[in-house]
Write an enzyme that holds these catalytic residues in place. Sequence first.
Site, PDB file in Angstrom:
ATOM      1  N   ASP A   1       0.827  -1.204   0.000  1.00 57.69           N
ATOM      2  CA  ASP A   1       0.000   0.000   0.000  1.00 57.69           C
ATOM      3  C   ASP A   1       0.868   1.265   0.000  1.00 57.69           C
ATOM      4  OD1 ASP A   1      -2.868   0.891   0.381  1.00 57.69           O
ATOM      5  OD2 ASP A   1      -1.969   1.910   2.104  1.00 57.69           O
TER       6      ASP A   1
ATOM      7  N   GLU B   1      14.291 -15.511   0.899  1.00 58.23           N
ATOM      8  CA  GLU B   1      14.543 -16.609   1.836  1.00 58.23           C
ATOM      9  C   GLU B   1      13.595 -17.774   1.557  1.00 58.23           C
ATOM     10  OE1 GLU B   1      13.843 -14.929   5.701  1.00 58.23           O
ATOM     11  OE2 GLU B   1      15.575 -13.578   5.531  1.00 58.23           O
TER      12      GLU B   1
END
Length: 563
Positions: A214, A263
Amino acid sequence: MTDALLVETRKAAAAAWWRQAAVYQIYPRSFADANGDGIGDIPGILSRVDYLRDLGIDAVWLSPFYPSALADGGYDVADYRNVDPRLGTLEDFDAMVRALHARGIRVVVDIVPNHTSDLHEWFQEALDAGRGSAARERYIFREGRGENGELPPTDWVSVFGGPAWERVEDGQWYFHNFATEQPDLNWDSREVREDFLKTLRFWSDRGVDGFRIDVAHMLTKDLTEPLPSRAELELIPQDGKHPLIDRDDVHEIYAEWRRVFDEYDPPRTAVAEAWVSTPERRARYASAEGLGQAFNFDLLVADFDAAQFRSIIAENLAQSKMSGSSTTWVLSNHDVTRHATRYGLPALNGRPVKQGTEWVAAGGPESRLDRDGGRRRAHAATLMLLGLPGSTYLYQGEELGLHEVAEIAPEQRQDPAFFRGGEFDGLGRDGCRVPLPWTASGASFGFGSGAAHLPQPAWFAEYAVDAEAADPSSTLSLYREALRLRHLLQAGESLEWVDTGSDDVLRFVRPNGWQIVTNFGVVPFDLGADAEHVALANVEVEGGLLPGEATAWIAPEGLNPGR
Ligand code: GLC
Ligand code: CA
């Protein structure tokens, strides 16, 4: 191919799922209400996963479902790592993710990092802790001007209208870019940065595939004194050094996020909501070292017009080459007037116009809205979009051809932009957030067992899922067919324009031979021998002619796309 190579190839394909995905935006509070309290919820989404599978989308993006006082439809988050108890539990969320994944649908969630809710424990702590405290350092607190600090630090206005500073009990002021209930975070704070890394891992660990960020362009600020006035602020170029917008240093944050995304296997994806000044500046958000993808909102402020579409498409394809990302296409979302309605109102270059006291766009007065024409043009535009390279973001309800709901009384409205008189087409954004009609009759048209949290108009019956699912000529049937065929044509991320000899007709060919032709005008366009291979169109193609305001998908010779 060796086994090892095969594994690598599969991995690469899985990691790139987002590049040409059709992503369906769910506004959870208005999608489906399982417990009849008038508010859509996570069990409601769970009950509709087969609908989503049948639609043929690749992923869903959920607008915020976190605990919130709903001062801004959930974009005022009180707890980033939880589900609003009115919408369900974390267990419900996990069950929903499992059900979607089982149907091959990926899950994207919304991250709101610019501001928290004023009910967030950090802000409550900041209020209690007082001036100079570490708790206030997580936000943007300043002393006021005037003899007793009774004037705000600056005369800046918030995006939703009204002052951007609010005074607290002990006399200090805090900064809010949006509603008063949305205090901006201080992204110079290491603690703030760490906490968002924790949030990204929290949802990634729960199986979330990606994030929508956002107002990604507003996080970092330079508030060194003396602060500019509002007028001065407006004159500062937005080239990376503006005090509030699209600062170069925001990308340090996203580089750190990227390390977290990577990751995971496959790496988590992200798409930036970044209203920035140029395609070049947008490309920075889309870079592989950053968020990876950015929304392109250009079509939200364009008319249904061949020249405008053509230049926007060309510019954005060039931009994606620059960033290495894929392009994104959007015609509707929870912040703008639905595109069926925009295209049914006088061409305004997409912008709302006030005539006297009336707004002409934003679902404007019924008398000015050409309902059928708007829907037809919306179909043609959407079919063109779904044929373009890149990913397309669809907004719940557009697959039903829904129009903006104009008939919401002021006392029933919820959008802070409406009450603060700010941006967003004058009437605010409630008109595109009205709960979906699932059945042509029944309480709240099958949305739930009671009344919906925003009033649904009687004409919603015509657009109900059950009515449209049974009708091969409905918008829903068109979307289903387009999304099914789209998987066949999305090979290669490029297109070549084909000359049509008409200013009103755009035609392009994809690397595997599929052609898309859109007639933006009113004069029928002769498809010649290709008319034989029309696999999909939003209107009947007769006598080889593609009527006005229509798009046709032409299959490569020898391919039978079947049914
Ligand atoms: C984004 C959201 C919008 C929200 C605003 C503040 O623009 O899309 O709905 O009001 O940010 O969070
Ligand atoms: Ca509910």
